[in-house]
Write a protein that holds these residues in place. Structure first.
Motif, mmCIF file in Angstrom:
data_model
loop_
_atom_site.group_PDB
_atom_site.id
_atom_site.type_symbol
_atom_site.label_atom_id
_atom_site.label_comp_id
_atom_site.label_asym_id
_atom_site.label_seq_id
_atom_site.Cartn_x
_atom_site.Cartn_y
_atom_site.Cartn_z
ATOM 1 N N ALA A 165 0.957 -1.230 -0.045
ATOM 2 C CA ALA A 165 0.011 -0.095 0.024
ATOM 3 C C ALA A 165 0.957 1.171 -0.054
ATOM 4 N N ALA A 166 1.805 1.259 0.811
ATOM 5 C CA ALA A 166 2.812 2.333 0.880
ATOM 6 C C ALA A 166 3.326 2.619 -0.350
ATOM 7 N N MET A 167 3.850 1.628 -1.246
ATOM 8 C CA MET A 167 4.574 1.803 -2.595
ATOM 9 C C MET A 167 3.373 2.438 -3.516
ATOM 10 N N LEU A 168 2.344 1.650 -3.473
ATOM 11 C CA LEU A 168 1.271 2.055 -4.512
ATOM 12 C C LEU A 168 1.166 3.670 -4.138
ATOM 13 N N PHE A 169 1.131 4.132 -3.067
ATOM 14 C CA PHE A 169 0.649 5.430 -2.654
ATOM 15 C C PHE A 169 1.905 6.277 -3.370
ATOM 16 N N VAL A 170 3.135 5.957 -3.231
ATOM 17 C CA VAL A 170 4.251 6.629 -3.862
ATOM 18 C C VAL A 170 4.050 6.994 -5.319
#
Length: 268
Positions: free
Chosen positions: A214-219
């Motif tokens: 989720a964090a990497m998708l956000f970036v």
């Protein structure tokens, strides 16, 4: 033993003179004779009973022959696979070299054509790594961690190949996104692995990987403008919320299992 020979010749005739069938019958006859000596050493003297007993242990000769055939030809199959992979790899690398040099001499575009060699070798490495994955999967479950490591390496090497292609050929200046996508793909591939192979700690990996994904998708999505930086960060708590739902689901399933077990014990 004459009785064993007659049984084998009758139950499994070999009119074509198949050498494999002959060796199977020879080896099985040896085992049957050993079994006869073992049983007769117990002090019982009824020969016919012994013979009938041992013959009854080998009623499905077709099944035994299939197992024998697979075992006897396993080594030759492995040898053929190794030779095929070695010859195929050499031919593939020679093809890369010929293509690289040929196009280079024809176009002199060496600044782009180097990608043929580099990506070609990287794809070959991915292939070899997955050969290792499939080989390890044939071993005991305790070695599966090695298969997971090899798979993670294969996914990352493939992502580097895609990254270089996008950077050199497509001229995608934000190609670094491909590397992050490769890490996401590595996590997803590992989740599929532990799920398909029913790993005992699969749920733990879900809990760890989902917030990270989720964090990497956000970036990625915020950088590409799909989401705004001011709202896209909500993907991270959303990942944590998914973890909470997974934990609740596991607890409910565990509770349901305990109730069913208690009910079963009470009925008994």
């Amino acid at each position: 033993m004459k009785e064993f020979i007659e049984y084998l010749d009758t139950a499994m005739p070999n009119p074509k003179g198949d050498k494999m069938v002959f060796r199977f019958k020879r080896d099985l006859l040896y085992k049957m004779n050993e079994r006869f000596a073992e049983v007769s050493s117990r002090g019982i003297e009824n020969r016919k009973v012994f013979c009938d007993l041992i013959i009854s242990e080998h009623q499905d000769l077709e099944k035994e022959y299939k197992e024998y055939y697979l075992k006897q030809t396993a080594h030759s199959r492995r040898k053929r696979r190794v030779i095929t992979n070695v010859v195929g790899s050499v031919a593939y690398i020679l093809l890369l070299v010929v293509t690289f040099v040929g196009l280079g001499l024809a176009t002199h575009d060496w600044g782009h054509l180097w990608l043929i060699m580099v990506d070609g070798i990287l794809l070959w490495v991915v292939y070899l790594l997955y050969l290792g994955v499939f080989a390890v999967l044939k071993l005991k479950r305790m070695f599966h961690i090695i298969a997971r490591i090899l798979q993670a390496m294969a996914v990352m090497v493939l992502s580097v190949a895609v990254f270089l292609f996008c950077l050199v050929v497509v001229d995608f200046h934000s190609a670094w996104i491909i590397v992050i996508c490769g890490i996401i793909a590595m996590f997803v591939a590992d989740l599929l692995f532990v799920s398909i192979n029913k790993h005992k700690l699969a749920v733990v990996y879900y809990l760890v990987y989902i917030p990270a994904i989720a964090a990497m998708l956000f970036v990625i999505l915020a950088y590409m403008g799909v989401l705004t930086w001011s709202t896209g960060w909500l993907l991270i708590p959303a990942g944590v919320a998914v973890d909470v739902l997974i934990i609740i689901g596991e607890l409910l399933e565990s509770k349901h299992f305990e109730k069913e077990m208690m009910k079963s014990w009470q009925e008994n």
